[in-house]
Design a protein around this motif. Structure first.
Motif, PDB file in Angstrom:
ATOM      1  N   VAL A 190      37.032  77.197 101.136  1.00  0.00           N
ATOM      2  CA  VAL A 190      37.842  76.983  99.931  1.00  0.00           C
ATOM      3  C   VAL A 190      39.192  77.647 100.128  1.00  0.00           C
ATOM      4  O   VAL A 190      39.274  78.826 100.493  1.00  0.00           O
ATOM      5  CB  VAL A 190      37.133  77.554  98.686  1.00  0.00           C
ATOM      6  CG1 VAL A 190      38.063  77.502  97.476  1.00  0.00           C
ATOM      7  CG2 VAL A 190      35.846  76.784  98.408  1.00  0.00           C
ATOM      8  N   THR A 191      40.256  76.892  99.880  1.00  0.00           N
ATOM      9  CA  THR A 191      41.612  77.413 100.040  1.00  0.00           C
ATOM     10  C   THR A 191      42.378  77.281  98.732  1.00  0.00           C
ATOM     11  O   THR A 191      42.464  76.191  98.153  1.00  0.00           O
ATOM     12  CB  THR A 191      42.373  76.655 101.158  1.00  0.00           C
ATOM     13  OG1 THR A 191      41.652  76.759 102.389  1.00  0.00           O
ATOM     14  CG2 THR A 191      43.777  77.224 101.338  1.00  0.00           C
ATOM     15  N   VAL A 192      42.941  78.402  98.284  1.00  0.00           N
ATOM     16  CA  VAL A 192      43.765  78.442  97.078  1.00  0.00           C
ATOM     17  C   VAL A 192      45.027  79.235  97.404  1.00  0.00           C
ATOM     18  O   VAL A 192      44.950  80.395  97.839  1.00  0.00           O
ATOM     19  CB  VAL A 192      43.030  79.118  95.904  1.00  0.00           C
ATOM     20  CG1 VAL A 192      43.926  79.119  94.650  1.00  0.00           C
ATOM     21  CG2 VAL A 192      41.705  78.435  95.609  1.00  0.00           C
ATOM     22  N   GLY A 193      46.189  78.626  97.222  1.00  0.00           N
ATOM     23  CA  GLY A 193      47.437  79.342  97.444  1.00  0.00           C
ATOM     24  C   GLY A 193      47.613  79.868  98.854  1.00  0.00           C
ATOM     25  O   GLY A 193      48.290  80.873  99.065  1.00  0.00           O
ATOM     26  N   GLY A 213      50.362  80.440 103.319  1.00  0.00           N
ATOM     27  CA  GLY A 213      50.146  81.615 102.477  1.00  0.00           C
ATOM     28  C   GLY A 213      49.317  82.600 103.250  1.00  0.00           C
ATOM     29  O   GLY A 213      49.381  82.662 104.473  1.00  0.00           O
ATOM     30  N   GLY A 214      48.502  83.385 102.539  1.00  0.00           N
ATOM     31  CA  GLY A 214      47.626  84.315 103.222  1.00  0.00           C
ATOM     32  C   GLY A 214      48.350  85.525 103.755  1.00  0.00           C
ATOM     33  O   GLY A 214      48.217  85.871 104.930  1.00  0.00           O
ATOM     34  N   THR A 215      49.151  86.192 102.926  1.00  0.00           N
ATOM     35  CA  THR A 215      49.854  87.402 103.335  1.00  0.00           C
ATOM     36  C   THR A 215      49.623  88.491 102.308  1.00  0.00           C
ATOM     37  O   THR A 215      49.091  88.249 101.217  1.00  0.00           O
ATOM     38  CB  THR A 215      51.368  87.152 103.464  1.00  0.00           C
ATOM     39  OG1 THR A 215      51.929  86.951 102.157  1.00  0.00           O
ATOM     40  CG2 THR A 215      51.656  85.938 104.326  1.00  0.00           C
ATOM     41  N   SER A 225      42.333  81.283 102.437  1.00  0.00           N
ATOM     42  CA  SER A 225      41.141  80.504 102.755  1.00  0.00           C
ATOM     43  C   SER A 225      39.927  81.408 102.856  1.00  0.00           C
ATOM     44  O   SER A 225      39.977  82.468 103.486  1.00  0.00           O
ATOM     45  CB  SER A 225      41.328  79.758 104.077  1.00  0.00           C
ATOM     46  OG  SER A 225      42.366  78.809 103.957  1.00  0.00           O
ATOM     47  N   ILE A 226      38.843  80.989 102.233  1.00  0.00           N
ATOM     48  CA  ILE A 226      37.594  81.741 102.251  1.00  0.00           C
ATOM     49  C   ILE A 226      36.528  80.877 102.895  1.00  0.00           C
ATOM     50  O   ILE A 226      36.261  79.753 102.450  1.00  0.00           O
ATOM     51  CB  ILE A 226      37.172  82.153 100.828  1.00  0.00           C
ATOM     52  CG1 ILE A 226      38.226  83.087 100.225  1.00  0.00           C
ATOM     53  CG2 ILE A 226      35.799  82.807 100.829  1.00  0.00           C
ATOM     54  CD1 ILE A 226      38.018  83.399  98.769  1.00  0.00           C
ATOM     55  N   GLU A 227      35.946  81.391 103.972  1.00  0.00           N
ATOM     56  CA  GLU A 227      34.862  80.690 104.638  1.00  0.00           C
ATOM     57  C   GLU A 227      33.560  80.948 103.873  1.00  0.00           C
ATOM     58  O   GLU A 227      33.332  82.038 103.349  1.00  0.00           O
ATOM     59  CB  GLU A 227      34.719  81.181 106.079  1.00  0.00           C
ATOM     60  CG  GLU A 227      36.007  81.151 106.883  1.00  0.00           C
ATOM     61  CD  GLU A 227      36.527  79.746 107.127  1.00  0.00           C
ATOM     62  OE1 GLU A 227      35.719  78.790 107.093  1.00  0.00           O
ATOM     63  OE2 GLU A 227      37.744  79.609 107.357  1.00  0.00           O
ATOM     64  N   ASN A 228      32.707  79.955 103.811  1.00  0.00           N
ATOM     65  CA  ASN A 228      31.389  80.098 103.195  1.00  0.00           C
ATOM     66  C   ASN A 228      31.455  80.564 101.746  1.00  0.00           C
ATOM     67  O   ASN A 228      30.690  81.439 101.317  1.00  0.00           O
ATOM     68  CB  ASN A 228      30.512  81.054 104.011  1.00  0.00           C
ATOM     69  CG  ASN A 228      30.208  80.510 105.393  1.00  0.00           C
ATOM     70  OD1 ASN A 228      29.887  79.327 105.545  1.00  0.00           O
ATOM     71  ND2 ASN A 228      30.336  81.356 106.403  1.00  0.00           N
ATOM     72  N   LEU A 245      38.328  84.790 105.804  1.00  0.00           N
ATOM     73  CA  LEU A 245      39.443  84.721 106.732  1.00  0.00           C
ATOM     74  C   LEU A 245      40.564  83.904 106.130  1.00  0.00           C
ATOM     75  O   LEU A 245      40.337  83.054 105.284  1.00  0.00           O
ATOM     76  CB  LEU A 245      39.013  84.073 108.054  1.00  0.00           C
ATOM     77  CG  LEU A 245      37.838  84.727 108.799  1.00  0.00           C
ATOM     78  CD1 LEU A 245      37.407  83.823 109.954  1.00  0.00           C
ATOM     79  CD2 LEU A 245      38.245  86.094 109.318  1.00  0.00           C
ATOM     80  N   ALA A 246      41.785  84.135 106.559  1.00  0.00           N
ATOM     81  CA  ALA A 246      42.917  83.312 106.134  1.00  0.00           C
ATOM     82  C   ALA A 246      43.649  82.801 107.365  1.00  0.00           C
ATOM     83  O   ALA A 246      43.802  83.510 108.343  1.00  0.00           O
ATOM     84  CB  ALA A 246      43.862  84.124 105.256  1.00  0.00           C
TER      85      ALA A 246
END
Length: 380
Positions: free
Chosen positions: A115-118, A18-20, A121-124, A11-12
């Motif tokens: 973990v979030t980069v740029g 970010g996240g688009t 965000s990635i859960e688990n 999920l983002a």
């Protein structure tokens, strides 16, 4: 081109900046001296309390690890306290991670965490909380590695196989990145890209592109040359190309290098594109031919030294692409403790132990940072 395996597990959040679908270009920081202990790092947040770290982008490995608060190795003491505490939000997997690099090794338990980069965000996300780190030049601006090699090369994924549902698994970060749902929060262009700067120069900035090319470097994406990744019996593990030609230029005259065949028996040698290695490594045969064009031979310690006033001008051709010139400043360097030395250290060195074994899956040549500073690399 290898494809990323997708699933609905990541999920983002809109508040991450970010996240688009448009993707993002993230500036990288240069850690270390820029030559022998160089690391290009990207900001990464882990957990819900947003523990922040600088992780090296490494196209030669596929796993994510961070020096943890339980690490007693001397290297972990150099991070200035920037160590991962999995007790705040990490979930134990029961798996223990261990990896050996060309130089150095890392081990520790594997956790699932956010973990979030740029802004993505990635859960688990599965990551290793390193409790032992050897021969890694960690620093406050370098406390771990974000592996960007192909997912099949992931040690964690081999032990916690990826699944197609929302259950936590061991999928590599890049696999999860391009599987983010809803798709409106995921980069629509499924590629990663790297540009690496040269120390002391700001002409070419350092960037990690996620589904987006840096506009100041790429005016026309259609001009980017793509080719199929070289595979072996184990599948596609690395971003690997075939080497068709290496030529050294002396006084304007070409001196072709006899590159021979691959150690696997293939017609052409193969090369791994590896941003985590500060050298170009090859076999003694090829290294001898490159330096032999300058009448340079290995020293008593097995390394190659070039007169500092003698530039090493060379080109390399990969697959069916035009020949690529390597800047002389990228293939030799002054000794780390003597800026007035008569002889510079060649940044092309032999590694027969790793590259002469056809079962290593690495290939015949490792094109590390000295090569990557001369190209814009797109991995799709």
């Amino acid at each position: 081109m290898p494809s990323w395996k997708g699933k609905q597990k990541a999920l983002a959040r809109a508040d991450d900046g970010g996240g688009t679908t448009a993707g993002v270009v993230i500036p990288l920081e240069l850690s270390g001296s820029g030559i022998y202990d160089v690391a290009y790092t990207v900001p990464v947040s882990i957990g819900y309390g947003d523990q922040k770290f600088s992780l090296e982008v490494d196209t030669g490995s596929s796993d994510l690890w961070v020096a943890s608060t339980s690490c007693s190795s001397s290297a972990c003491g150099h991070t200035g306290g920037s160590n991962y505490d999995p007790s705040t939000s990490g979930k134990e997997t029961g798996l223990y991670f261990s990896i050996n690099y060309l130089s150095g090794s890392v081990s520790g338990p594997v956790y699932w965490d956010r973990v979030t980069v740029g802004g993505y965000s990635i859960e688990n996300q599965a990551l290793a909380a390193a409790s032992s780190v050897t021969d890694e030049d960690l620093a406050p601006d370098f406390s771990g590695i974000l592996g960007l090699a192909l997912p099949l090369n992931s040690i964690i994924a081999e032990n916690i196989p990826p699944v197609t549902n929302n259950s936590p698994d061991g999928a590599a970060w890049a696999s999860n990145l391009f599987s983010i749902t809803p798709t409106s929060n995921a980069p629509s262009s499924r590629f990663l890209s790297l540009s690496l700067s040269r120390p002391g120069s700001d002409r070419i900035p350092s960037y990690l592109g996620i589904g987006k090319h840096p506009p100041d470097l790429v005016n026309d994406p259609s001009q980017i040359h793509y080719s199929t990744v070289v595979s072996n019996t184990a599948g596609s593990l690395f971003w690997k190309a075939s080497v068709r030609d290496i030529t050294v230029w002396v006084d304007g005259q070409p001196r072709p290098v006899d590159i021979g065949r691959s150690n696997t028996g293939a017609v052409f040698p193969s090369a791994v594109i590896d941003s985590g290695v500060p050298y170009i490594f090859t076999t003694s045969k090829v290294a001898n031919a490159i330096y032999g064009a300058l009448d340079v031979h290995p020293a008593s310690d097995g390394n190659y030294y070039v007169p500092c006033k003698t530039p090493l001008n060379m080109t390399i051709s990969l697959d069916d692409r035009p020949a690529l010139s390597l800047h002389p400043l990228d293939v030799t360097a002054e000794p780390p403790k003597d800026n007035n030395a008569d002889f510079c250290i060649g940044l092309i060195q032999a590694a027969d132990g790793q590259l002469s074994n056809p079962n290593s899956h690495i290939g015949d040549i490792i094109l590390g940072v000295p090569f990557m500073r001369n190209v814009y690399t797109v991995m799709a």
